[in-house]
Structures are given as C-alpha cells and as structure tokens.
Design a protein around this motif. Structure first.
Motif, mmCIF file in Angstrom:
data_model
loop_
_atom_site.group_PDB
_atom_site.id
_atom_site.type_symbol
_atom_site.label_atom_id
_atom_site.label_comp_id
_atom_site.label_asym_id
_atom_site.label_seq_id
_atom_site.Cartn_x
_atom_site.Cartn_y
_atom_site.Cartn_z
ATOM 1 N N ILE A 104 0.852 -1.202 0.000
ATOM 2 C CA ILE A 104 0.000 0.000 0.000
ATOM 3 C C ILE A 104 0.886 1.249 0.000
ATOM 4 O O ILE A 104 0.644 2.193 -0.761
ATOM 5 N N GLU A 108 1.164 4.234 -2.787
ATOM 6 C CA GLU A 108 1.102 5.672 -2.468
ATOM 7 C C GLU A 108 2.284 6.405 -3.105
ATOM 8 O O GLU A 108 2.117 7.472 -3.704
ATOM 9 N N SER A 147 -9.499 -0.977 7.393
ATOM 10 C CA SER A 147 -8.934 0.306 7.014
ATOM 11 C C SER A 147 -7.475 0.311 7.461
ATOM 12 O O SER A 147 -7.174 -0.136 8.567
ATOM 13 N N HIS A 171 -6.839 4.142 3.985
ATOM 14 C CA HIS A 171 -7.292 3.297 2.879
ATOM 15 C C HIS A 171 -8.301 2.274 3.405
ATOM 16 O O HIS A 171 -7.918 1.298 4.050
ATOM 17 N N ILE A 187 -7.378 -2.131 -2.948
ATOM 18 C CA ILE A 187 -7.260 -0.758 -2.478
ATOM 19 C C ILE A 187 -6.720 0.058 -3.654
ATOM 20 O O ILE A 187 -5.611 -0.207 -4.121
ATOM 21 N N ILE A 189 -5.537 3.639 -5.184
ATOM 22 C CA ILE A 189 -4.962 4.911 -4.732
ATOM 23 C C ILE A 189 -4.821 5.836 -5.940
ATOM 24 O O ILE A 189 -4.344 5.430 -6.970
#
Length: 189
Positions: A104, A108, A147, A171, A187, A189
């Motif tokens: 994740i 980002e 989350s 997220h 997820i 982004i």
C-alpha cells in the motif's frame, strides 16, 4: 477506451472470470500472470508488463520497493497504472499483513510520482487474515476496522516495534468473498 481505467472494476471482473472459468490461482506468480493475461485481453491499447523497475517510469525511484508487479501504460506513458499483488500461502499472518502495508505504501509512492492510479490487491485463503480473536496491533486493520492508516509497526522478528511504515492516507477496503473460503481486497490509490 475510458480516459481513466477503473482498476477496481478490472480486478473484480478478473476474479469473476477466474471463478466462472475455474482457473486455478495457486500462488502469487499464477495470480500475477493470470491477471496479466486477462488485462491484455481487456486492454488491447495498453502495454501490460511484469516486474518493471520504478526507474522506467520516474527518475525519483527512492521507493520502498523497486519492482512493480504489473504495470499498465499507453505508448507515451501519459497514462500509467501500477498493481501490487499478494497471495500468501504459508501462514505468517502478521508478517504477511505487514507486507500488505508495504505494498500500500509503495502504491502511495508511485501515485505521488505521477502514476494515474495504483492498486494493492491481496488474495488470501486463510481465515486468520480477516478474522480471529486477536484484534490488537496490525490485526485490527485487517480483521476489525478494514482500514489501513497511520504508522504501522513491524509485528514480529528483527525490528519488531522499531521498524514501521507510515501511510500518508487512510485506505478503507472490503474483503470480497470468493469460492473455497478465499477472499480478496482491492485498495485503489
């Protein structure tokens, strides 16, 4: 073709396709390649590549990881997408959850370096990833809150409670059901 690809919809469609065709996903490598084949079929106007180095897309390649599992991009790279995949098979729940967080963070970082959209995808076969009695520490993000946010500390081994990954955003995600007790999340982004 849409100006922007809907990564979530593409991944959801992929998992529906896998189930309808009884395609066996037996490890992370098979997940990566089956998804790549699916994307090539769905997105003929884009290049779909595996394990591309970040430096191919940006000179600012000081990222938490160096290789991108799947990249989708157009000819002039004005549209570029990245997907990181996890398909853990050997338990190690807290360590694998920390790997989810690392993916994740990587997504980002790539979004901040000009990628149009990025996605972190995890496919799990074991219930302890999404439910269990212990909902402390890293478990709360994946078993209770659904989350991932803030500063998340390495849960085990060398660097436990010292090494951490700081996410810049929150997220939220939903564990989606698949057959045979498997679940996945996406997820974007």
């Amino acid at each position: 073709m849409d100006a922007l690809l809907n990564l979530r919809q593409l991944v959801d469609d992929f998992f529906l396709f896998v189930q309808s065709k009884s395609i066996e996903i037996y490890n992370e490598f098979s997940l990566q390649h089956e998804l790549g084949i699916f994307l090539r079929e769905k997105l003929p106007d884009y290049r779909i590549q595996f394990e591309r180095n970040v430096s191919y897309f940006t000179p600012d390649n000081k990222t938490i990881k160096k290789e991108i599992d799947i990249t989708i991009f157009n000819e002039d790279k004005s549209e570029k997408y990245a997907i990181e995949l996890k398909c853990p098979l050997n338990g190690q729940y807290p360590e694998q959850m920390y790997s989810f967080v690392k993916d994740i963070k990587f997504m980002e970082e790539l979004k901040n370096r000009g990628f149009t959209k990025t996605a972190a995808v995890a496919l799990v076969s074991d219930r302890p990833f999404y439910e269990g009695r212990n909902n402390e520490g890293i478990y709360k993000f994946f078993r209770e809150e659904y989350s991932v946010y803030g500063c998340i500390f390495k849960p085990t081994g060398v660097g436990k409670n010292k090494d951490s990954i700081a996410l810049t955003s929150r997220h939220d995600f939903i564990w989606q059901d698949l057959s045979d007790g498997r679940k996945y999340y996406v997820i974007v982004i």
